[in-house]
Design a protein around this motif. Structure first.
Motif, mmCIF file in Angstrom:
data_model
loop_
_atom_site.group_PDB
_atom_site.id
_atom_site.type_symbol
_atom_site.label_atom_id
_atom_site.label_comp_id
_atom_site.label_asym_id
_atom_site.label_seq_id
_atom_site.Cartn_x
_atom_site.Cartn_y
_atom_site.Cartn_z
ATOM 1 N N PHE A 92 5.268 1.773 -23.549
ATOM 2 C CA PHE A 92 4.420 1.504 -23.949
ATOM 3 C C PHE A 92 2.863 2.194 -23.591
ATOM 4 O O PHE A 92 2.410 3.349 -24.061
ATOM 5 C CB PHE A 92 4.010 0.925 -24.970
ATOM 6 N N ILE A 189 5.582 10.292 -30.021
ATOM 7 C CA ILE A 189 5.530 9.171 -30.257
ATOM 8 C C ILE A 189 6.433 9.233 -31.030
ATOM 9 O O ILE A 189 7.526 8.415 -31.155
ATOM 10 C CB ILE A 189 4.259 8.648 -30.733
ATOM 11 N N TRP A 190 6.439 9.501 -32.513
ATOM 12 C CA TRP A 190 7.476 9.519 -33.438
ATOM 13 C C TRP A 190 9.223 9.887 -32.356
ATOM 14 O O TRP A 190 9.986 9.493 -32.918
ATOM 15 C CB TRP A 190 7.032 10.515 -34.011
ATOM 16 N N ARG A 193 10.327 7.233 -30.483
ATOM 17 C CA ARG A 193 9.794 5.497 -30.681
ATOM 18 C C ARG A 193 10.761 4.742 -30.398
ATOM 19 O O ARG A 193 11.098 3.319 -29.967
ATOM 20 C CB ARG A 193 8.441 5.298 -31.683
ATOM 21 N N LEU A 202 10.119 -2.109 -33.017
ATOM 22 C CA LEU A 202 10.643 -0.698 -33.841
ATOM 23 C C LEU A 202 9.169 -0.312 -34.220
ATOM 24 O O LEU A 202 8.806 0.324 -35.197
ATOM 25 C CB LEU A 202 10.960 -0.060 -33.889
ATOM 26 N N ILE A 205 5.549 -0.663 -35.177
ATOM 27 C CA ILE A 205 5.335 1.126 -34.022
ATOM 28 C C ILE A 205 5.270 2.392 -35.721
ATOM 29 O O ILE A 205 4.638 2.377 -35.885
ATOM 30 C CB ILE A 205 5.777 1.591 -33.162
ATOM 31 N N THR A 206 6.066 1.496 -35.913
ATOM 32 C CA THR A 206 6.439 2.887 -37.664
ATOM 33 C C THR A 206 5.951 2.739 -38.567
ATOM 34 O O THR A 206 4.935 3.376 -38.599
ATOM 35 C CB THR A 206 8.102 2.483 -38.051
ATOM 36 N N TYR A 209 1.727 3.735 -37.782
ATOM 37 C CA TYR A 209 1.832 5.041 -37.429
ATOM 38 C C TYR A 209 2.292 6.166 -38.126
ATOM 39 O O TYR A 209 2.071 6.983 -38.271
ATOM 40 C CB TYR A 209 2.400 6.132 -36.578
#
Length: 347
Positions: A92, A189-190, A193, A202, A205-206, A209
């Protein structure tokens, strides 16, 4: 239990580092000081800056040096976390570190657009970071005096493609090159991920962002339509390939609208247009920064043993540097404390 064990060590490390971050109360005290020398002396007494600024002479430090000292603290702290992280956490951090490459590229581009060709940027705050964490030849890039030179020097690097696409438009501005880099970075990133994260990591992070990506896509669409009059196919090619709160058909309606005003009307019907009545095309950038900060704070509190903790700390460290830079500039120019704190809070 696995997440707890995996993050227990680095969580304790980051909590200790968080406790040293400069608070708003401390910034308010800085804003009361009569000059920048006393502001630097104040920071030298804080746990965050006492060691790394021990040799700094506050009476001889000028504006550019202060900015470099503040920026270098970001890279120093990143390296501390990286050294402490396990292999999964480093994945990461390596992805996150691309934002620092982009930051330096933006500084170089600013130098070029300002025609400061005889005064290349000082990369001393970044040199050690680039030596350890980057494939960019920063020493070569800072010698470039035009965007064409810079982009040609980056052939073979992942950032070449997004910059070269913008270069094809004669009306491209510094902002647009910067946004192209941001869009590329967030697209990466998308896309990766789900390979790097699972479970709560997960989801966090979703969440962290998702809305920011929606805002970036909206901002790019509006600028493309208003200033470049780009064809829909060209706009789609540069968007982050994701959907969070924006539906695919809503994006299509905005991208394919015949006029800018028509696109704005479609925007008002979206989740963001309905929920945030004050939100408009011109203030999307500051709004997505606000949303990201709020999301990270919430996720880090709710899941202190997760990737959200790493992201939250680095984001707030960068935020601290931005706020201190503004505060010290306000002291320099004699801005009243009441007015200055508003500038700080708006960042």
């Amino acid at each position: 239990m696995g997440s707890l064990l995996s993050y227990s060590g680095i969580s304790a490390k980051i909590r200790a580092m968080q406790s040293k971050l400069i608070t708003e109360e401390q910034i308010q005290e800085i804003l009361q000081l009569p000059n920048t020398s006393q502001a630097i002396a104040y920071l030298k007494r804080t746990p965050e800056y006492a060691d790394i600024w021990a040799s700094v002479n506050e009476t001889e430090t000028h504006r550019g040096q202060i900015e470099k000292l503040l920026k270098s603290s970001i890279f120093i702290n990143f390296s501390k976390i990286y050294q402490f992280a396990n292999s999964e956490q480093r994945k990461f951090l390596e992805l996150y570190s691309k934002r620092y490459e982009i930051r330096v590229l933006k500084e170089i581009m600013t130098n070029i657009f300002d025609h400061r060709n005889t005064d290349p940027i000082d990369i001393s705050p970044y040199r050690e970071f680039f030596r350890k964490h980057s494939k960019l030849d920063i020493d070569q890039l800072i010698t470039c005096t035009t965007m064409s030179e810079l982009i040609n020097a980056m052939k073979g690097n992942e950032f070449y493609y997004p910059l070269s696409r913008i270069q094809n438009h004669d009306s491209a501005l510094l902002f647009d090159y910067g946004m192209a880099l941001d869009l590329y970075y967030f697209t990466q990133i998308w896309r990766v991920r789900k390979k790097l994260f699972s479970g709560d990591d997960l989801r966090q992070i979703t969440t962290a962002y998702g809305e920011k990506f929606d805002m970036l896509n909206l901002q790019f669409i509006f600028r493309s339509k208003r200033y470049f009059h780009m064809a829909p196919a060209d706009i789609y090619a540069l968007l982050i390939p994701m959907n969070y709160k924006l539906k695919k058909d809503e994006i299509s309606s905005i991208v394919e609208a015949n006029t800018y005003d028509e696109a704005r009307a479609f925007f008002r019907k979206t989740y963001y247009g309905k929920k945030y009545e004050h939100l408009a095309a011109h203030n999307l950038e500051e709004f997505y920064n606000y949303m990201l900060r709020q999301t990270l704070e919430k996720e880090a509190r709710r899941n202190p043993y997760s990737v959200a903790l790493l992201y939250s700390y680095m984001y707030h460290k960068e935020h601290e540097v931005n706020r201190l830079t503004i505060a010290i500039e306000c002291v320099r120019y004699g801005v009243s404390p009441d007015e200055a704190i508003q500038y700080v809070r708006n960042n």
